[in-house]
Design a protein around this motif. Structure first.
Motif, short mmCIF file in Angstrom:
data_model
loop_
_atom_site.label_atom_id
_atom_site.label_comp_id
_atom_site.label_asym_id
_atom_site.label_seq_id
_atom_site.Cartn_x
_atom_site.Cartn_y
_atom_site.Cartn_z
N LEU A 1 42.99 51.27 45.20
CA LEU A 1 43.25 49.84 45.01
C LEU A 1 44.34 49.61 43.98
O LEU A 1 44.55 50.42 43.08
N ARG A 2 45.02 48.47 44.12
CA ARG A 2 45.90 48.01 43.04
C ARG A 2 45.03 47.36 41.96
O ARG A 2 44.03 46.71 42.28
N PRO A 3 45.39 47.53 40.66
CA PRO A 3 44.52 47.03 39.58
C PRO A 3 44.70 45.54 39.31
O PRO A 3 44.97 45.12 38.20
N THR A 4 44.53 44.72 40.36
CA THR A 4 44.64 43.27 40.19
C THR A 4 43.28 42.70 39.78
O THR A 4 42.23 43.34 39.97
N LYS A 5 43.30 41.49 39.25
CA LYS A 5 42.05 40.85 38.83
C LYS A 5 41.11 40.67 40.03
O LYS A 5 39.89 40.86 39.93
N GLU A 6 41.70 40.30 41.17
CA GLU A 6 40.90 40.07 42.38
C GLU A 6 40.20 41.35 42.82
O GLU A 6 39.00 41.36 43.15
N ASN A 7 40.96 42.47 42.83
CA ASN A 7 40.37 43.74 43.26
C ASN A 7 39.28 44.21 42.31
O ASN A 7 38.25 44.73 42.74
N VAL A 8 39.51 44.04 41.01
CA VAL A 8 38.49 44.44 40.03
C VAL A 8 37.22 43.62 40.25
O VAL A 8 36.10 44.14 40.21
N GLN A 9 37.38 42.33 40.52
CA GLN A 9 36.22 41.46 40.75
C GLN A 9 35.48 41.87 42.03
O GLN A 9 34.24 41.92 42.05
N HIS A 10 36.24 42.16 43.10
CA HIS A 10 35.63 42.63 44.35
C HIS A 10 34.84 43.93 44.10
O HIS A 10 33.74 44.12 44.63
N LEU A 11 35.43 44.80 43.29
CA LEU A 11 34.80 46.09 43.01
C LEU A 11 33.53 45.93 42.18
O LEU A 11 32.53 46.62 42.41
N ILE A 12 33.56 45.01 41.24
CA ILE A 12 32.36 44.72 40.44
C ILE A 12 31.21 44.26 41.36
O ILE A 12 30.07 44.73 41.24
N GLN A 13 31.53 43.36 42.29
CA GLN A 13 30.52 42.88 43.25
C GLN A 13 30.01 44.02 44.13
O GLN A 13 28.83 44.11 44.44
N GLU A 14 30.94 44.90 44.52
CA GLU A 14 30.58 46.06 45.36
C GLU A 14 29.60 46.98 44.63
O GLU A 14 28.60 47.43 45.20
N SER B 1 42.97 48.21 32.35
CA SER B 1 42.62 48.04 30.95
C SER B 1 41.21 48.58 30.65
O SER B 1 40.37 48.70 31.54
N LYS B 2 41.00 48.90 29.37
CA LYS B 2 39.69 49.40 28.95
C LYS B 2 38.59 48.35 29.15
O LYS B 2 37.45 48.68 29.48
N SER B 3 38.94 47.07 28.97
CA SER B 3 37.94 46.01 29.14
C SER B 3 37.46 45.95 30.59
O SER B 3 36.28 45.71 30.87
N GLU B 4 38.38 46.18 31.54
CA GLU B 4 38.01 46.15 32.96
C GLU B 4 37.20 47.39 33.34
O GLU B 4 36.28 47.31 34.16
N ILE B 5 37.56 48.54 32.73
CA ILE B 5 36.75 49.74 32.96
C ILE B 5 35.33 49.52 32.45
O ILE B 5 34.34 49.90 33.08
N LYS B 6 35.24 48.86 31.29
CA LYS B 6 33.92 48.55 30.72
C LYS B 6 33.12 47.63 31.66
O LYS B 6 31.93 47.84 31.89
N ALA B 7 33.83 46.62 32.23
CA ALA B 7 33.15 45.69 33.16
C ALA B 7 32.66 46.43 34.40
O ALA B 7 31.55 46.17 34.90
N LEU B 8 33.45 47.39 34.89
CA LEU B 8 33.04 48.19 36.06
C LEU B 8 31.83 49.06 35.70
O LEU B 8 30.90 49.20 36.50
N ALA B 9 31.87 49.63 34.50
CA ALA B 9 30.75 50.49 34.07
C ALA B 9 29.45 49.68 33.97
O ALA B 9 28.37 50.16 34.35
N GLU B 10 29.57 48.45 33.44
CA GLU B 10 28.37 47.60 33.31
C GLU B 10 27.83 47.19 34.68
O GLU B 10 26.62 47.02 34.85
N ALA B 11 28.73 47.04 35.66
CA ALA B 11 28.29 46.66 37.02
C ALA B 11 27.64 47.84 37.74
O ALA B 11 26.85 47.64 38.67
N ASP B 12 27.95 49.07 37.29
CA ASP B 12 27.45 50.28 37.97
C ASP B 12 26.03 50.61 37.50
O ASP B 12 25.76 51.68 36.96
N GLU B 13 25.11 49.69 37.73
CA GLU B 13 23.72 49.86 37.26
C GLU B 13 23.01 50.99 38.01
O GLU B 13 22.12 51.63 37.48
N GLN B 14 23.43 51.23 39.26
CA GLN B 14 22.78 52.28 40.05
C GLN B 14 23.48 53.64 39.92
O GLN B 14 23.12 54.60 40.60
N GLU B 15 24.50 53.69 39.04
CA GLU B 15 25.22 54.94 38.72
C GLU B 15 25.74 55.63 39.98
O GLU B 15 25.51 56.82 40.21
N VAL B 16 26.49 54.86 40.76
CA VAL B 16 27.06 55.43 42.00
C VAL B 16 28.53 55.84 41.82
O VAL B 16 29.10 56.47 42.70
#
Length: 525
Positions: free
Chosen positions: A72-85, A103-118
């Motif tokens: 993916l390209r690191p756009t805000k939209e893609n990061v948001q889609h990935l968080i939902q995924e 950015s590190k803040s977006e990596i952190k947001a992705l990590a927080e969304a990864d509750e099932q550790e996939v």
């Protein structure tokens, strides 16, 4: 250089890293186009990729037997889609790859969304293996030539800086006998930084001789191509500017354009004074001997005068033709001041000026986009329309978004635009009170503050950690700075002034390139 092959190898590496098993390739609109250009469906099927999906598609089924490779390209939209995924994963495991830095803040947001550790792996803007190897080799070669075995600090916000630091350290450890130099009381220091932390400096017009030559004419291994200069003579179509062999150039490298004009005039006058003496009648053996002794020096001076008069004359022509003094004043205002109302008026006025070039127009908008990236009254869409009306090519217009993606607020580890640190705010306040002698040289690169803090022992370990357990207790004396993504001649001037004004400190600056605006734009596209 084959771009298609390079991209194909990158995608192949992503697929290989996920290991054996059935896979789905999860993409966005742009990366779908990229993959379709470099791979046929039959080729990618042979790599066990059986399904191709868009990250923004709402109709995908859950298939837990598949591994997901996200490109993916690191756009805000893609990061948001990935968080939902990641909150409701449809596949067993995710290998996530971004086409540029995230950015590190977006990596952190992705990590927080990864509750099932996939998520098995996330990679963003990173080193090409060949480039990492080349920079490591270059840095270690310089260290060996200087006979230095340094302690290493790196910019924490840059994964690329950390990887280069580790790569250099690995070579030093492996070849410890080569790096067994005489110990000094204060060990030397290697500081590795990332260009993306200061995306503004390479966009500014410069007014010192060396920097102007590189920006307007282009310096390549100390050579300048003047073949396009109107009315140029054959012997001046390519000239060499080397501080080692050209005394005038060495003495004027860091002087501003006004001073160079005065010094060229003095050089001409000095040449005119010496010229008649060489043309006196040769009436005796001693006259002939004096002529032969002085002729090489006279000829060398003649060549120096011709070369610098031609170069400075062409710089003057370009400054006038492109109205660079007016452009530069607005650039400095965008880089150093925070007056949005005034800035938008000045940028719009210059965009509507037919004499302002395509390059200078897009550079102004890039600076505006970085300075007022999150301003509530930003007129960036309107300025982009102005660029279109001016006839600026789509390639140049794309650079505006590219520079924000490369060095915008979500990428930077520094307070480049609006300092939040109390000391930094105070310094900026007093700097504003003092005023500036020259409106064209208000800007100081971020490197100046970084090195100033380092020399004073105030550079935060939390932002620039040491590699390993050791750290310096005393003020560093020998400092080597390497800028991933390239340095500029404005930063070289900063290092020159720090060396001159800080007794006992010696700084060497290096980078993966020496930028002018055109080269920098190739980096970020």
């Amino acid at each position: 250089m084959n771009v298609t092959l390079a991209v194909k190898q990158y995608i192949s590496k992503m697929i290989e890293n996920s290991g054996p098993g059935m896979k789905v390739l999860l993409m966005d609109k742009e990366t779908t186009s990229i993959v379709s250009v470099v791979y046929t469906q039959s080729e990618i099927l042979q790599k066990e990729v059986y399904l191709f999906e868009r990250i923004d598609s709402q109709s995908r089924d859950s298939m837990k037997h598949l591994k997901a490779i996200c490109f993916l390209r690191p756009t805000k939209e893609n990061v948001q889609h990935l968080i939902q995924e990641l909150r409701r994963p449809k596949y067993s495991v995710y290998f996530i790859y971004f086409s540029n830095v995230i950015s590190k803040s977006e990596i952190k947001a992705l990590a927080e969304a990864d509750e099932q550790e996939v998520v098995a792996e996330i990679q963003g803007r990173t080193w090409e293996p060949s480039m990492l190897s080349r920079c490591t080799q270059g840095l270690t070669s310089v260290l060996l030539a200087l006979k230095k075995c340094p302690m290493i600090r790196y910019q924490l916000s840059s994964d690329m800086a950390k990887r280069l630091a580790e790569s250099v350290k690995q070579i030093i450890t492996k070849e410890y006998e080569l790096f067994d130099f005489r110990k000094t009381e204060v060990p030397p220091l290697l500081l590795i930084l990332d260009r993306s932390d200061d995306a503004i400096t390479p966009l500014l017009n410069q007014w010192t001789y060396q920097a102007m030559v590189h920006e307007l004419l282009g310096l390549n291994n100390n050579r300048i191509d003047l073949s396009r200069v109107p009315g140029i003579s054959k012997d001046l179509r390519e000239v060499v500017l080397s501080a080692e062999n050209d005394e005038f150039y060495a003495n004027n490298l860091y002087l501003n354009f006004g001073e160079i004009g005065t010094n060229i005039k003095n050089l001409m006058e000095d040449f005119q004074k010496k010229k008649p003496k060489e043309q006196q009648k040769l009436e005796s053996i001693s006259d002939m001997k004096a002529f032969v002794d002085n002729y090489p020096q006279f000829k060398k001076m003649s060549g120096t005068v011709s070369k610098h008069v031609t170069v400075v004359g062409e710089l003057s022509r370009l400054v006038s033709e492109r109205q660079l003094m007016e452009v530069s004043e607005v650039e400095q205002e965008l880089a150093c001041q925070n007056d949005h109302s005034n800035a938008q008026q000045n940028v719009r006025r210059l965009l509507q000026n037919p004499r302002v070039s395509e390059l200078d127009a897009v550079r102004l908008v890039m600076l505006y986009a970085l300075r007022y990236e999150r301003h509530s009254s930003s007129i960036l869409p309107s300025l982009m329309e102005e660029l279109s009306r001016k006839g600026v090519s789509e390639r140049y217009r794309r650079m505006v978004q590219s520079v924000v993606e490369y060095g915008g607020k979500r990428i930077r580890g520094s307070d480049l635009i609006t300092p939040t640190d109390a000391v930094a705010i105070t310094k900026q306040f007093f700097k504003g009170l003092k005023g500036v002698e020259n409106v064209y040289t208000q800007h100081q690169p971020l490197l100046h503050d970084t090195l100033d803090q380092l020399i004073k022992g105030r550079l935060k370990d939390s932002q620039f950690p040491y590699l390993g357990a050791s750290s310096l207790r005393d003020r560093p004396q020998d400092i080597m700075v390497f800028l991933i993504g390239g340095a500029t001649y404005e930063e070289a001037l900063t290092v020159y002034n720090l060396n001159r004004n800080t007794p006992g400190v010696r700084i060497v600056l290096g980078g993966s390139a020496i930028h002018n605006t055109k080269r920098y734009q190739r980096l970020i596209l």
